[in-house]
Design a protein around this motif. Structure first.
Motif, PDB file in Angstrom:
ATOM      1  N   ALA A  43       0.627  -1.284   0.001  1.00 56.35           N
ATOM      2  CA  ALA A  43      -0.005   0.110   0.053  1.00 56.35           C
ATOM      3  C   ALA A  43       0.841   1.353  -0.046  1.00 56.35           C
ATOM      4  CB  ALA A  43      -0.926  -0.184   1.195  1.00 56.35           C
ATOM      5  N   PHE A  44       0.368   1.908  -0.656  1.00 53.65           N
ATOM      6  CA  PHE A  44       1.222   3.704  -1.003  1.00 53.65           C
ATOM      7  C   PHE A  44       0.349   4.433  -0.276  1.00 53.65           C
ATOM      8  CE2 PHE A  44       3.455   0.975  -4.273  1.00 53.65           C
ATOM      9  CZ  PHE A  44       4.407   1.088  -3.922  1.00 53.65           C
ATOM     10  N   ILE A  45       0.806   5.173   0.588  1.00 51.96           N
ATOM     11  CA  ILE A  45      -0.070   6.353   1.285  1.00 51.96           C
ATOM     12  C   ILE A  45       0.642   7.718   1.111  1.00 51.96           C
ATOM     13  CG2 ILE A  45      -0.945   7.122   3.545  1.00 51.96           C
ATOM     14  CD1 ILE A  45      -0.908   4.367   4.465  1.00 51.96           C
ATOM     15  N   ASP A  50       9.553  17.485   3.579  1.00 51.87           N
ATOM     16  CA  ASP A  50      10.529  18.747   2.978  1.00 51.87           C
ATOM     17  C   ASP A  50      10.145  19.268   1.709  1.00 51.87           C
ATOM     18  OD1 ASP A  50      11.711  18.427   5.371  1.00 51.87           O
ATOM     19  OD2 ASP A  50      13.238  16.627   4.460  1.00 51.87           O
ATOM     20  N   GLY A  51       9.092  19.402   1.510  1.00 51.97           N
ATOM     21  CA  GLY A  51       8.471  19.773   0.015  1.00 51.97           C
ATOM     22  C   GLY A  51       8.333  18.692  -1.162  1.00 51.97           C
ATOM     23  N   LYS A  52       8.734  17.509  -0.759  1.00 59.95           N
ATOM     24  CA  LYS A  52       8.964  16.548  -1.856  1.00 59.95           C
ATOM     25  C   LYS A  52       7.908  15.637  -1.627  1.00 59.95           C
ATOM     26  CE  LYS A  52      11.398  14.233  -5.054  1.00 59.95           C
ATOM     27  NZ  LYS A  52      11.568  14.739  -6.106  1.00 59.95           N
ATOM     28  N   LYS A  53       7.574  15.216  -2.937  1.00 61.09           N
ATOM     29  CA  LYS A  53       6.175  14.237  -2.865  1.00 61.09           C
ATOM     30  C   LYS A  53       6.616  12.891  -2.854  1.00 61.09           C
ATOM     31  CE  LYS A  53       2.903  16.738  -5.835  1.00 61.09           C
ATOM     32  NZ  LYS A  53       2.126  16.774  -7.010  1.00 61.09           N
ATOM     33  N   GLY A  54       5.904  11.998  -2.015  1.00 55.04           N
ATOM     34  CA  GLY A  54       6.567  10.667  -1.963  1.00 55.04           C
ATOM     35  C   GLY A  54       4.866   9.641  -1.366  1.00 55.04           C
ATOM     36  N   SER A  78      10.197   8.568  -2.098  1.00 52.55           N
ATOM     37  CA  SER A  78       9.982   9.593  -2.982  1.00 52.55           C
ATOM     38  C   SER A  78       9.396   9.043  -4.395  1.00 52.55           C
ATOM     39  CB  SER A  78      11.305  10.643  -3.268  1.00 52.55           C
ATOM     40  OG  SER A  78      11.987  10.104  -4.386  1.00 52.55           O
ATOM     41  N   ILE A  79       8.775  10.019  -4.982  1.00 51.59           N
ATOM     42  CA  ILE A  79       7.976   9.634  -6.070  1.00 51.59           C
ATOM     43  C   ILE A  79       9.108   9.105  -7.246  1.00 51.59           C
ATOM     44  CG2 ILE A  79       5.969  10.811  -6.012  1.00 51.59           C
ATOM     45  CD1 ILE A  79       7.342  13.216  -7.747  1.00 51.59           C
ATOM     46  N   ASP A  80      10.450   9.563  -6.972  1.00 52.02           N
ATOM     47  CA  ASP A  80      11.509   9.168  -7.812  1.00 52.02           C
ATOM     48  C   ASP A  80      11.839   7.602  -7.602  1.00 52.02           C
ATOM     49  OD1 ASP A  80      11.666  11.785  -8.768  1.00 52.02           O
ATOM     50  OD2 ASP A  80      13.001  12.303  -7.346  1.00 52.02           O
ATOM     51  N   ASP A  81      11.339   7.100  -6.482  1.00 47.14           N
ATOM     52  CA  ASP A  81      11.839   5.796  -6.016  1.00 47.14           C
ATOM     53  C   ASP A  81      10.632   4.916  -5.855  1.00 47.14           C
ATOM     54  OD1 ASP A  81      14.652   6.286  -5.835  1.00 47.14           O
ATOM     55  OD2 ASP A  81      14.374   7.646  -3.883  1.00 47.14           O
ATOM     56  N   TYR A  82       9.600   4.920  -5.835  1.00 49.60           N
ATOM     57  CA  TYR A  82       8.675   4.475  -5.519  1.00 49.60           C
ATOM     58  C   TYR A  82       8.457   3.146  -6.734  1.00 49.60           C
ATOM     59  CZ  TYR A  82       4.606   5.709  -8.849  1.00 49.60           C
ATOM     60  OH  TYR A  82       3.983   5.947  -9.774  1.00 49.60           O
ATOM     61  N   LEU A  83       8.499   3.467  -7.850  1.00 47.95           N
ATOM     62  CA  LEU A  83       8.303   2.285  -8.623  1.00 47.95           C
ATOM     63  C   LEU A  83       9.718   1.369  -8.636  1.00 47.95           C
ATOM     64  CD1 LEU A  83       7.338   3.837 -12.023  1.00 47.95           C
ATOM     65  CD2 LEU A  83       5.881   2.571 -10.478  1.00 47.95           C
ATOM     66  N   SER A  84      10.996   1.918  -8.016  1.00 44.22           N
ATOM     67  CA  SER A  84      11.984   1.059  -8.312  1.00 44.22           C
ATOM     68  C   SER A  84      11.822   0.080  -6.863  1.00 44.22           C
ATOM     69  CB  SER A  84      13.387   1.836  -8.154  1.00 44.22           C
ATOM     70  OG  SER A  84      13.303   2.813  -7.317  1.00 44.22           O
ATOM     71  N   VAL A  85      11.114   0.877  -5.675  1.00 40.61           N
ATOM     72  CA  VAL A  85      10.982  -0.064  -4.463  1.00 40.61           C
ATOM     73  C   VAL A  85       9.937  -1.091  -4.922  1.00 40.61           C
ATOM     74  CG1 VAL A  85       9.846   0.140  -2.271  1.00 40.61           C
ATOM     75  CG2 VAL A  85      11.610   1.852  -2.783  1.00 40.61           C
TER      76      VAL A  85
END
Ligand code: SF4
Length: 337
Positions: A43-45, A50-54, A78-85
Protein backbone atom coordinates in the motif's frame (compact mmCIF):
# COMPACT_ATOMS: atom_id res chain seq x y z
CA UNK A 1 1.06 7.65 -9.58
CA UNK A 2 -1.14 4.57 -9.58
CA UNK A 3 -1.35 4.68 -13.38
CA UNK A 4 2.44 4.40 -13.90
CA UNK A 5 2.54 1.62 -11.29
CA UNK A 6 -0.12 -0.35 -13.16
CA UNK A 7 1.49 0.26 -16.55
CA UNK A 8 4.90 -0.67 -15.22
CA UNK A 9 3.63 -3.79 -13.44
CA UNK A 10 1.17 -5.33 -15.86
CA UNK A 11 3.61 -6.73 -18.40
CA UNK A 12 6.71 -6.72 -16.26
CA UNK A 13 8.37 -10.18 -16.46
CA UNK A 14 8.55 -10.36 -12.66
CA UNK A 15 4.81 -10.10 -12.17
CA UNK A 16 3.89 -12.87 -14.61
CA UNK A 17 4.42 -15.83 -12.32
CA UNK A 18 4.22 -14.66 -8.74
CA UNK A 19 3.76 -17.36 -6.08
CA UNK A 20 0.17 -16.12 -5.89
CA UNK A 21 -1.98 -13.00 -6.01
CA UNK A 22 -0.59 -9.62 -5.05
CA UNK A 23 -2.84 -6.69 -4.23
CA UNK A 24 -1.69 -3.08 -4.26
CA UNK A 25 -3.52 0.06 -3.17
CA UNK A 26 -2.85 3.78 -3.40
CA UNK A 27 -4.33 6.71 -1.55
CA UNK A 28 -3.73 10.40 -2.02
CA UNK A 29 -4.95 11.10 1.49
CA UNK A 30 -2.35 10.86 4.28
CA UNK A 31 -4.85 11.43 7.09
CA UNK A 32 -7.80 9.25 6.17
CA UNK A 33 -7.33 5.61 5.28
CA UNK A 34 -9.94 5.25 2.57
CA UNK A 35 -8.27 2.27 0.86
CA UNK A 36 -8.05 -0.22 3.73
CA UNK A 37 -4.28 -0.02 3.33
CA UNK A 38 -3.63 -2.39 6.23
CA UNK A 39 -5.10 -5.39 4.40
CA UNK A 40 -3.13 -5.07 1.16
CA UNK A 41 0.05 -6.83 0.12
CA UNK A 42 1.46 -3.43 -0.75
CA UNK A 43 0.00 0.00 0.00
CA UNK A 44 1.16 3.51 -0.86
CA UNK A 45 -0.06 6.41 1.28
CA UNK A 46 0.75 9.83 -0.16
CA UNK A 47 3.03 12.06 1.93
CA UNK A 48 4.91 15.30 1.51
CA UNK A 49 8.29 15.53 3.22
CA UNK A 50 10.47 18.62 3.05
CA UNK A 51 8.40 19.82 0.11
CA UNK A 52 8.98 16.57 -1.81
CA UNK A 53 6.13 14.26 -2.85
CA UNK A 54 6.29 10.59 -1.96
CA UNK A 55 4.61 7.74 -0.15
CA UNK A 56 4.57 5.85 3.10
CA UNK A 57 4.94 2.19 2.08
CA UNK A 58 3.16 -0.65 3.88
CA UNK A 59 3.60 -4.37 3.12
CA UNK A 60 2.24 -7.72 4.14
CA UNK A 61 -1.40 -7.10 5.00
CA UNK A 62 -4.22 -9.54 4.33
CA UNK A 63 -7.29 -11.21 5.79
CA UNK A 64 -8.69 -14.70 5.12
CA UNK A 65 -7.50 -17.57 7.33
CA UNK A 66 -4.37 -15.67 8.37
CA UNK A 67 -5.31 -12.05 9.00
CA UNK A 68 -2.35 -9.68 9.24
CA UNK A 69 -2.08 -5.90 9.38
CA UNK A 70 0.39 -4.51 6.87
CA UNK A 71 3.60 -3.22 8.43
CA UNK A 72 5.49 -0.06 7.61
CA UNK A 73 8.34 -0.83 5.25
CA UNK A 74 9.30 2.83 4.79
CA UNK A 75 7.90 6.00 6.33
CA UNK A 76 8.77 7.89 3.18
CA UNK A 77 9.81 6.92 -0.32
CA UNK A 78 9.97 9.73 -2.87
CA UNK A 79 8.09 9.63 -6.17
CA UNK A 80 11.46 9.11 -7.87
CA UNK A 81 11.87 5.84 -6.01
CA UNK A 82 8.45 4.29 -5.53
CA UNK A 83 8.57 2.28 -8.77
CA UNK A 84 12.05 0.95 -8.05
CA UNK A 85 11.02 0.00 -4.49
CA UNK A 86 7.98 -1.75 -5.96
CA UNK A 87 10.19 -3.69 -8.34
CA UNK A 88 12.48 -4.69 -5.47
CA UNK A 89 9.47 -5.94 -3.46
CA UNK A 90 8.15 -7.91 -6.46
CA UNK A 91 11.63 -9.41 -6.86
CA UNK A 92 11.72 -10.60 -3.23
CA UNK A 93 8.20 -12.03 -3.48
CA UNK A 94 8.93 -13.76 -6.78
CA UNK A 95 12.12 -15.32 -5.43
CA UNK A 96 10.48 -16.69 -2.27
CA UNK A 97 10.45 -20.29 -3.50
CA UNK A 98 9.25 -21.63 -0.13
CA UNK A 99 5.94 -19.86 -0.74
CA UNK A 100 5.32 -21.93 -3.86
CA UNK A 101 5.07 -25.17 -1.88
CA UNK A 102 1.63 -24.46 -0.47
CA UNK A 103 -0.79 -22.36 -2.47
CA UNK A 104 -2.84 -21.53 0.62
CA UNK A 105 0.20 -19.89 2.21
CA UNK A 106 1.75 -18.31 -0.88
CA UNK A 107 1.26 -14.67 0.12
CA UNK A 108 3.80 -12.01 0.96
CA UNK A 109 2.35 -11.71 4.49
CA UNK A 110 3.43 -15.31 5.14
CA UNK A 111 6.98 -14.54 4.05
CA UNK A 112 7.11 -11.48 6.32
CA UNK A 113 5.63 -13.50 9.16
CA UNK A 114 8.39 -16.08 8.76
CA UNK A 115 11.42 -13.83 8.37
CA UNK A 116 10.28 -10.61 10.09
CA UNK A 117 9.98 -7.10 8.66
CA UNK A 118 13.66 -6.24 9.31
CA UNK A 119 14.97 -9.17 7.29
CA UNK A 120 12.36 -8.49 4.61
CA UNK A 121 13.56 -4.88 4.42
CA UNK A 122 17.17 -6.11 4.05
CA UNK A 123 16.14 -8.33 1.14
CA UNK A 124 14.28 -5.45 -0.50
CA UNK A 125 17.23 -3.10 -0.08
CA UNK A 126 19.57 -5.66 -1.54
CA UNK A 127 17.42 -5.82 -4.68
CA UNK A 128 16.76 -2.09 -4.68
CA UNK A 129 20.49 -1.34 -4.80
CA UNK A 130 20.62 -3.07 -8.21
CA UNK A 131 17.69 -1.13 -9.67
CA UNK A 132 18.27 2.42 -10.79
CA UNK A 133 15.72 5.22 -10.49
CA UNK A 134 12.58 4.69 -12.54
CA UNK A 135 10.97 7.89 -13.76
CA UNK A 136 7.16 7.54 -13.61
CA UNK A 137 6.43 10.61 -15.76
CA UNK A 138 6.50 8.91 -19.22
CA UNK A 139 3.86 6.47 -17.92
CA UNK A 140 1.57 9.12 -16.49
CA UNK A 141 -0.45 10.29 -19.51
CA UNK A 142 -4.12 9.70 -18.78
CA UNK A 143 -6.42 8.40 -21.51
CA UNK A 144 -9.18 10.81 -22.55
CA UNK A 145 -11.76 8.30 -21.43
CA UNK A 146 -10.78 9.04 -17.81
CA UNK A 147 -11.08 12.80 -18.13
CA UNK A 148 -14.19 13.89 -16.30
CA UNK A 149 -16.16 17.09 -16.64
CA UNK A 150 -18.10 18.01 -13.51
CA UNK A 151 -21.57 19.43 -14.13
CA UNK A 152 -21.89 23.16 -13.61
CA UNK A 153 -23.85 24.21 -10.53
CA UNK A 154 -27.21 25.13 -12.05
CA UNK A 155 -30.56 26.22 -10.67
CA UNK A 156 -32.49 23.36 -9.05
CA UNK A 157 -35.61 22.11 -10.82
CA UNK A 158 -37.47 21.65 -7.54
CA UNK A 159 -37.42 23.97 -4.53
CA UNK A 160 -39.79 22.67 -1.84
CA UNK A 161 -41.04 25.15 0.77
CA UNK A 162 -40.10 22.70 3.51
CA UNK A 163 -37.51 19.98 3.04
CA UNK A 164 -38.89 16.49 3.81
CA UNK A 165 -37.45 14.73 6.85
CA UNK A 166 -36.46 11.76 4.67
CA UNK A 167 -34.27 14.09 2.61
CA UNK A 168 -32.59 15.49 5.74
CA UNK A 169 -31.94 11.95 7.01
CA UNK A 170 -30.39 11.01 3.68
CA UNK A 171 -28.27 14.17 3.67
CA UNK A 172 -26.97 13.33 7.15
CA UNK A 173 -25.65 9.88 6.21
CA UNK A 174 -25.20 9.70 2.44
CA UNK A 175 -23.64 13.02 1.48
CA UNK A 176 -20.08 14.18 2.08
CA UNK A 177 -18.35 17.42 1.10
CA UNK A 178 -15.68 17.35 -1.56
CA UNK A 179 -12.68 19.55 -1.05
CA UNK A 180 -13.84 21.55 -4.07
CA UNK A 181 -16.32 24.13 -2.77
CA UNK A 182 -19.90 23.62 -3.91
CA UNK A 183 -19.51 19.92 -4.79
CA UNK A 184 -20.54 16.81 -2.87
CA UNK A 185 -19.94 13.06 -2.95
CA UNK A 186 -23.17 11.12 -2.73
CA UNK A 187 -23.15 7.51 -1.53
CA UNK A 188 -25.99 5.21 -2.52
CA UNK A 189 -27.30 2.68 -0.05
CA UNK A 190 -27.44 -0.59 -2.00
CA UNK A 191 -28.76 -3.40 0.22
CA UNK A 192 -26.83 -6.64 -0.40
CA UNK A 193 -25.01 -4.81 -3.18
CA UNK A 194 -27.83 -5.80 -5.54
CA UNK A 195 -28.99 -3.58 -8.40
CA UNK A 196 -31.57 -4.56 -10.99
CA UNK A 197 -30.88 -4.06 -14.68
CA UNK A 198 -33.50 -1.30 -14.78
CA UNK A 199 -31.79 0.50 -11.90
CA UNK A 200 -28.50 0.28 -13.79
CA UNK A 201 -29.96 2.03 -16.85
CA UNK A 202 -31.71 4.65 -14.70
CA UNK A 203 -28.58 5.21 -12.64
CA UNK A 204 -26.62 5.80 -15.85
CA UNK A 205 -29.08 8.55 -16.73
CA UNK A 206 -28.93 10.06 -13.24
CA UNK A 207 -25.15 10.15 -13.14
CA UNK A 208 -25.00 11.89 -16.52
CA UNK A 209 -27.24 14.65 -15.17
CA UNK A 210 -25.84 15.11 -11.67
CA UNK A 211 -22.31 13.73 -11.75
CA UNK A 212 -19.55 13.23 -14.28
CA UNK A 213 -21.23 10.42 -16.21
CA UNK A 214 -19.34 7.78 -14.26
CA UNK A 215 -19.71 6.29 -10.80
CA UNK A 216 -17.38 4.46 -8.43
CA UNK A 217 -18.12 1.30 -6.50
CA UNK A 218 -16.78 1.46 -2.95
CA UNK A 219 -15.23 -1.06 -0.58
CA UNK A 220 -18.32 -0.61 1.61
CA UNK A 221 -20.56 -2.11 -1.10
CA UNK A 222 -21.90 1.30 -2.00
CA UNK A 223 -21.87 3.42 -5.14
CA UNK A 224 -20.37 6.89 -5.07
CA UNK A 225 -21.43 9.76 -7.31
CA UNK A 226 -18.79 12.47 -7.28
CA UNK A 227 -18.89 16.10 -8.33
CA UNK A 228 -22.56 16.55 -7.51
CA UNK A 229 -23.36 20.29 -7.36
CA UNK A 230 -24.69 21.18 -3.93
CA UNK A 231 -27.56 23.11 -5.51
CA UNK A 232 -28.87 19.92 -7.17
CA UNK A 233 -28.90 17.59 -4.16
CA UNK A 234 -32.65 17.71 -3.66
CA UNK A 235 -33.33 17.03 -7.35
CA UNK A 236 -30.87 14.15 -7.27
CA UNK A 237 -32.43 12.66 -4.16
CA UNK A 238 -35.92 12.81 -5.71
CA UNK A 239 -34.67 11.05 -8.84
CA UNK A 240 -32.89 8.44 -6.73
CA UNK A 241 -36.03 7.81 -4.68
CA UNK A 242 -37.90 7.18 -7.96
CA UNK A 243 -35.52 4.31 -8.75
CA UNK A 244 -35.42 3.01 -5.17
CA UNK A 245 -31.86 4.20 -4.59
CA UNK A 246 -32.63 7.10 -2.27
CA UNK A 247 -32.42 5.17 0.99
CA UNK A 248 -30.56 6.78 3.93
CA UNK A 249 -28.13 5.28 6.44
CA UNK A 250 -25.15 4.58 4.18
CA UNK A 251 -22.16 3.34 6.21
CA UNK A 252 -24.24 2.89 9.37
CA UNK A 253 -25.10 -0.25 11.32
CA UNK A 254 -28.01 -1.21 9.04
CA UNK A 255 -25.87 -0.88 5.89
CA UNK A 256 -24.70 -4.48 6.24
CA UNK A 257 -21.94 -5.67 3.89
CA UNK A 258 -21.87 -9.27 2.71
CA UNK A 259 -20.08 -11.33 0.10
CA UNK A 260 -22.20 -13.39 -2.36
CA UNK A 261 -21.85 -16.55 -0.25
CA UNK A 262 -23.81 -19.58 -1.44
CA UNK A 263 -25.95 -17.39 -3.73
CA UNK A 264 -23.25 -17.54 -6.37
CA UNK A 265 -19.85 -18.45 -4.89
CA UNK A 266 -18.84 -22.09 -5.19
CA UNK A 267 -16.67 -21.78 -2.07
CA UNK A 268 -19.55 -20.47 0.02
CA UNK A 269 -20.63 -22.47 3.06
CA UNK A 270 -23.46 -20.20 4.19
CA UNK A 271 -25.92 -17.74 2.69
CA UNK A 272 -24.15 -14.56 3.74
CA UNK A 273 -26.50 -12.44 1.63
CA UNK A 274 -29.48 -14.06 3.33
CA UNK A 275 -28.07 -13.32 6.78
CA UNK A 276 -27.19 -9.78 5.70
CA UNK A 277 -30.75 -9.17 4.54
CA UNK A 278 -32.22 -10.59 7.76
CA UNK A 279 -29.92 -8.49 9.97
CA UNK A 280 -30.60 -5.34 7.96
CA UNK A 281 -34.37 -5.82 8.13
CA UNK A 282 -34.18 -6.43 11.85
CA UNK A 283 -32.02 -3.38 12.46
CA UNK A 284 -34.42 -1.19 10.48
CA UNK A 285 -37.39 -2.62 12.37
CA UNK A 286 -35.70 -2.00 15.72
CA UNK A 287 -33.90 1.16 14.69
CA UNK A 288 -31.58 2.67 17.27
CA UNK A 289 -31.09 6.38 17.81
CA UNK A 290 -27.89 5.84 19.74
CA UNK A 291 -25.28 7.66 17.65
CA UNK A 292 -22.50 5.32 18.81
CA UNK A 293 -24.50 2.19 17.94
CA UNK A 294 -25.37 3.67 14.53
CA UNK A 295 -21.67 3.98 13.74
CA UNK A 296 -21.07 0.23 14.08
CA UNK A 297 -20.38 -1.88 11.00
CA UNK A 298 -21.70 -5.38 10.36
CA UNK A 299 -19.95 -7.51 7.73
CA UNK A 300 -20.49 -11.09 6.66
CA UNK A 301 -18.42 -13.61 4.71
CA UNK A 302 -19.87 -16.91 3.53
CA UNK A 303 -16.65 -18.76 4.42
CA UNK A 304 -13.36 -18.02 6.24
CA UNK A 305 -11.83 -16.47 3.08
CA UNK A 306 -13.21 -13.15 4.21
CA UNK A 307 -14.40 -11.47 0.99
CA UNK A 308 -17.15 -9.82 3.06
CA UNK A 309 -14.37 -8.23 5.18
CA UNK A 310 -15.68 -9.69 8.43
CA UNK A 311 -12.26 -9.01 9.99
CA UNK A 312 -12.78 -5.28 9.51
CA UNK A 313 -16.18 -5.02 11.14
CA UNK A 314 -17.34 -4.22 14.64
CA UNK A 315 -19.57 -7.26 14.32
CA UNK A 316 -18.32 -9.82 11.80
CA UNK A 317 -19.56 -13.24 10.75
CA UNK A 318 -17.96 -15.92 8.65
CA UNK A 319 -19.66 -19.04 7.41
CA UNK A 320 -18.60 -22.37 8.85
CA UNK A 321 -19.97 -25.89 9.20
CA UNK A 322 -20.71 -27.70 12.45
CA UNK A 323 -21.71 -31.27 13.13
CA UNK A 324 -25.45 -31.74 13.45
CA UNK A 325 -27.39 -34.90 14.33
CA UNK A 326 -27.76 -35.79 10.64
CA UNK A 327 -24.44 -34.49 9.33
CA UNK A 328 -22.90 -31.09 8.86
CA UNK A 329 -25.02 -27.97 9.12
CA UNK A 330 -24.15 -24.39 8.16
CA UNK A 331 -23.19 -22.08 11.01
CA UNK A 332 -21.34 -18.83 11.69
CA UNK A 333 -18.34 -17.79 13.68
CA UNK A 334 -18.90 -14.37 15.21
CA UNK A 335 -16.21 -11.72 15.61
CA UNK A 336 -16.61 -8.70 17.88
CA UNK A 337 -14.48 -5.63 18.21
S1 SF4 B 1 -15.85 -15.22 1.54
FE1 SF4 B 1 -16.00 -17.29 0.78
S2 SF4 B 1 -18.15 -17.46 0.17
FE2 SF4 B 1 -17.72 -15.30 0.31
S3 SF4 B 1 -17.14 -14.72 -1.78
FE3 SF4 B 1 -15.26 -15.17 -0.63
S4 SF4 B 1 -14.82 -17.28 -1.12
FE4 SF4 B 1 -16.97 -16.93 -1.64
Amino acid sequence: YMTPYVRYAVRHPLTQNFPRKFKTSFTGSPNKDNIMSAIHDLAFIAQIKDGKKGFKVLVGGGTSIMPRLAQTLYDFVSIDDYLSVSEAIWQVFDQAETLRKNRMMARIKVLIDRIGIEEFRNLVENEWSNIGKIDPSPLMATDNIYTETPPLPTKPRRTPKKLPEAFSNWMATNVESQKQAGYKIVYLTVPQGDLTKDQFFQLAKVCRIYSTGSVRTTQEQSIALRWVPESLLFDLWKDLVDIDLGKPDAHTISDVVSCPGTDSCKLGITSSMGLGKAIRENLILNATNDPQAKKLHVKISGCPNGCGQHHLANIGFHGAAVKGPKGQIPAYEVFLG
